[in-house]
Design a protein around this motif. Structure first.
Motif, PDB file in Angstrom:
ATOM      1  N   UNK A   1      71.513  77.214 -78.026  1.00  0.00           N
ATOM      2  CA  UNK A   1      70.302  78.021 -77.864  1.00  0.00           C
ATOM      3  C   UNK A   1      69.643  78.293 -79.214  1.00  0.00           C
ATOM      4  N   UNK A   2      70.437  78.224 -80.287  1.00  0.00           N
ATOM      5  CA  UNK A   2      69.867  78.505 -81.612  1.00  0.00           C
ATOM      6  C   UNK A   2      69.073  77.318 -82.156  1.00  0.00           C
ATOM      7  N   UNK A   3      69.630  76.112 -82.023  1.00  0.00           N
ATOM      8  CA  UNK A   3      69.016  74.951 -82.679  1.00  0.00           C
ATOM      9  C   UNK A   3      68.806  73.757 -81.736  1.00  0.00           C
ATOM     10  N   UNK A   4      68.157  73.977 -80.585  1.00  0.00           N
ATOM     11  CA  UNK A   4      68.002  72.836 -79.658  1.00  0.00           C
ATOM     12  C   UNK A   4      67.173  71.712 -80.275  1.00  0.00           C
ATOM     13  N   UNK A   5      66.336  72.066 -81.241  1.00  0.00           N
ATOM     14  CA  UNK A   5      65.442  71.056 -81.846  1.00  0.00           C
ATOM     15  C   UNK A   5      66.171  70.162 -82.833  1.00  0.00           C
ATOM     16  N   UNK A   6      67.355  70.559 -83.285  1.00  0.00           N
ATOM     17  CA  UNK A   6      68.002  69.849 -84.401  1.00  0.00           C
ATOM     18  C   UNK A   6      69.047  68.821 -83.997  1.00  0.00           C
ATOM     19  N   UNK A   7      69.696  69.034 -82.861  1.00  0.00           N
ATOM     20  CA  UNK A   7      70.914  68.250 -82.653  1.00  0.00           C
ATOM     21  C   UNK A   7      70.648  66.832 -82.148  1.00  0.00           C
ATOM     22  N   UNK A   8      71.603  65.968 -82.431  1.00  0.00           N
ATOM     23  CA  UNK A   8      71.562  64.569 -82.013  1.00  0.00           C
ATOM     24  C   UNK A   8      72.739  64.335 -81.076  1.00  0.00           C
ATOM     25  N   UNK A   9      72.444  64.084 -79.808  1.00  0.00           N
ATOM     26  CA  UNK A   9      73.525  63.889 -78.832  1.00  0.00           C
ATOM     27  C   UNK A   9      74.167  62.523 -79.026  1.00  0.00           C
ATOM     28  N   UNK A  10      75.484  62.464 -78.825  1.00  0.00           N
ATOM     29  CA  UNK A  10      76.170  61.168 -78.844  1.00  0.00           C
ATOM     30  C   UNK A  10      76.248  60.705 -77.388  1.00  0.00           C
ATOM     31  N   UNK A  11      75.260  59.909 -77.003  1.00  0.00           N
ATOM     32  CA  UNK A  11      75.116  59.564 -75.584  1.00  0.00           C
ATOM     33  C   UNK A  11      75.476  58.107 -75.342  1.00  0.00           C
ATOM     34  N   UNK A  12      76.047  57.828 -74.181  1.00  0.00           N
ATOM     35  CA  UNK A  12      76.330  56.455 -73.768  1.00  0.00           C
ATOM     36  C   UNK A  12      76.058  56.325 -72.283  1.00  0.00           C
ATOM     37  N   UNK A  13      75.973  55.097 -71.812  1.00  0.00           N
ATOM     38  CA  UNK A  13      75.667  54.881 -70.402  1.00  0.00           C
ATOM     39  C   UNK A  13      76.857  55.243 -69.515  1.00  0.00           C
ATOM     40  N   UNK A  14      76.575  55.745 -68.328  1.00  0.00           N
ATOM     41  CA  UNK A  14      77.635  55.894 -67.318  1.00  0.00           C
ATOM     42  C   UNK A  14      78.203  54.508 -67.073  1.00  0.00           C
ATOM     43  N   UNK A  15      79.540  54.418 -66.986  1.00  0.00           N
ATOM     44  CA  UNK A  15      80.154  53.086 -67.079  1.00  0.00           C
ATOM     45  C   UNK A  15      80.321  52.388 -65.730  1.00  0.00           C
ATOM     46  N   UNK A  16      79.817  52.990 -64.630  1.00  0.00           N
ATOM     47  CA  UNK A  16      79.986  52.284 -63.362  1.00  0.00           C
ATOM     48  C   UNK A  16      79.142  51.013 -63.345  1.00  0.00           C
ATOM     49  N   UNK A  17      79.670  50.027 -62.630  1.00  0.00           N
ATOM     50  CA  UNK A  17      79.076  48.697 -62.695  1.00  0.00           C
ATOM     51  C   UNK A  17      77.610  48.694 -62.255  1.00  0.00           C
ATOM     52  N   UNK A  18      77.352  49.475 -61.226  1.00  0.00           N
ATOM     53  CA  UNK A  18      75.980  49.523 -60.693  1.00  0.00           C
ATOM     54  C   UNK A  18      74.993  49.985 -61.775  1.00  0.00           C
ATOM     55  N   UNK A  19      75.410  51.006 -62.483  1.00  0.00           N
ATOM     56  CA  UNK A  19      74.544  51.558 -63.540  1.00  0.00           C
ATOM     57  C   UNK A  19      74.372  50.560 -64.686  1.00  0.00           C
ATOM     58  N   UNK A  20      75.483  49.918 -65.083  1.00  0.00           N
ATOM     59  CA  UNK A  20      75.406  48.947 -66.186  1.00  0.00           C
ATOM     60  C   UNK A  20      74.532  47.767 -65.777  1.00  0.00           C
ATOM     61  N   UNK A  21      74.661  47.379 -64.517  1.00  0.00           N
ATOM     62  CA  UNK A  21      73.835  46.275 -64.029  1.00  0.00           C
ATOM     63  C   UNK A  21      72.361  46.680 -64.000  1.00  0.00           C
ATOM     64  N   UNK A  22      72.118  47.902 -63.567  1.00  0.00           N
ATOM     65  CA  UNK A  22      70.723  48.393 -63.534  1.00  0.00           C
ATOM     66  C   UNK A  22      70.132  48.345 -64.952  1.00  0.00           C
ATOM     67  N   UNK A  23      70.941  48.704 -65.927  1.00  0.00           N
ATOM     68  CA  UNK A  23      70.468  48.695 -67.318  1.00  0.00           C
ATOM     69  C   UNK A  23      70.200  47.269 -67.794  1.00  0.00           C
ATOM     70  N   UNK A  24      71.205  46.374 -67.601  1.00  0.00           N
ATOM     71  CA  UNK A  24      71.070  45.031 -68.174  1.00  0.00           C
ATOM     72  C   UNK A  24      70.063  44.170 -67.406  1.00  0.00           C
ATOM     73  N   UNK A  25      69.818  44.522 -66.146  1.00  0.00           N
ATOM     74  CA  UNK A  25      68.883  43.675 -65.400  1.00  0.00           C
ATOM     75  C   UNK A  25      67.445  44.168 -65.549  1.00  0.00           C
ATOM     76  N   UNK A  26      67.264  45.340 -66.163  1.00  0.00           N
ATOM     77  CA  UNK A  26      65.904  45.842 -66.390  1.00  0.00           C
ATOM     78  C   UNK A  26      65.408  45.404 -67.768  1.00  0.00           C
ATOM     79  N   UNK A  27      64.284  46.013 -68.156  1.00  0.00           N
ATOM     80  CA  UNK A  27      63.759  45.737 -69.494  1.00  0.00           C
ATOM     81  C   UNK A  27      64.490  46.697 -70.436  1.00  0.00           C
ATOM     82  N   UNK A  28      65.488  46.210 -71.180  1.00  0.00           N
ATOM     83  CA  UNK A  28      66.381  47.125 -71.912  1.00  0.00           C
ATOM     84  C   UNK A  28      65.678  47.871 -73.045  1.00  0.00           C
TER      85      UNK A  28
END
Ligand code: AMP
Ligand code: ZN
Length: 284
Positions: A62-89
């Motif tokens: 709540x103090x510094x929402x503007x500052x932080x950098x999230x360490x984000x990755x894709x949900x690893x289920x196959x459907x989601x990975x396929x949706x990512x790789x089959x789209x315009x990445x």
């Protein structure tokens, strides 16, 4: 400032250093290591990702929402990975992400947080002084080489102990730094500062204004470091105890790239003309 040999600037807000410039970056850090050694500090290092659950205990989000950098990755289920790789990445250089895995970590926004987290639920009866260096990450409105970066290097010296231990550490370090500024011919003014809280009504933000806890070393309009007195803030949040009380803490933080910037502005890039760091000798 004209171009600095050995500096590669990335528009994303990062810099690459090589040659003598990289040597100077390390030399600046060595100054702070010598200061830390004067205090008998223990050197520690931590990984670059910090637990969001832990940082939430000090109301970081709540103090510094503007500052932080999230360490984000894709949900690893196959459907989601396929949706990512089959789209315009990529779209105009930006990743078109599909569902994300739960984001439990952020990239370190400051060097000292992991130290309190690591000492969580401990009894620390004696004063302890640590030094830690970290690559730190902060989202800022705009970036400038060495002066304001998304990724930068922070060296900190941290004192954990009683209130008087911490105040004495911060005060004496400030005096030593004043003499260092003189020897380096840097025109540095101490200014009482408040952290850039997102919401000025935030209780911590209000507390900082009635009871300033942060003093910044301002040189050429830039904060090259800060001295921070946290009182019981981290001791309470992480239950670090000293007898019946929680510990107090304080830290001195230096932005290494900003030190390079002000030293180069002052003395140029003919580094042999810089005041010698070897002969500085820390005053007792
Ligand atoms: P702070 O925890 O905000 O006091 O930060 C400690 C020091 O890190 C500051 O005094 C600066 O020297 C440095 N610093 C903070 N943010 C940045 C940034 N975006 N780019 C470069 N250095 C920074
Ligand atoms: Zn700190």
């Amino acid at each position: 400032m004209s171009e600095i040999p050995g500096l590669v600037w990335y528009e994303s807000g990062q810099s690459g250093l090589s040659g003598q410039l990289l040597d100077r970056h390390q030399a600046v850090d060595n100054l702070f290591l010598r200061l830390a050694a004067q205090w008998g500090a223990e050197s520690v290092s931590f990984p670059p990702l910090i637990s969001a659950r832990e940082l939430a205990k000090v109301a970081y989000f709540e103090s510094f929402p503007q500052l932080f950098t999230a360490a984000a990755g894709l949900a690893s289920d196959e459907e989601n990975l396929r949706a990512f790789t089959s789209g315009k990445m990529l779209d105009d250089g930006a990743l078109k992400l599909t569902s994300l895995a739960p984001v439990r970590e952020i990239l370190a926004p400051a060097a000292c947080y992991p130290l309190y987290i690591a000492n969580q639920n401990r009894e620390m009866p004696e004063r302890a002084i640590f030094t830690v260096r970290s690559n730190c990450f902060r989202r800022e409105r705009e970036y400038r080489p060495l002066q304001r970066q998304w990724a930068f290097t922070m060296r900190e010296i941290v004192c954990i102990g009683s209130g008087s231990d911490v105040r004495d550490f911060l005060e004496r370090t400030r005096e030593i730094l004043d003499r260092l500024f003189q020897k380096l011919s840097l025109d540095v003014k101490w200014e009482i500062a408040t952290d850039p809280f997102f919401d000025p009504r935030n209780p911590q933000s209000l507390m900082q204004r009635v009871d300033p806890v942060k003093r910044e070393m301002i040189c050429d309009g830039l904060a090259i470091g800060s001295i921070n007195y946290h009182r019981h803030h981290f001791g309470d949040a992480f239950s670090i105890r000293r007898g019946n009380e929680s510990i107090e803490s304080g830290c001195v933080a230096f932005g290494l790239e900003r030190w390079l910037h002000v030293l180069i502005s002052r003395h140029g890039t003919a580094y042999h003309r810089w005041p010698s760091f070897d002969t500085l000798g820390w005053p007792q």
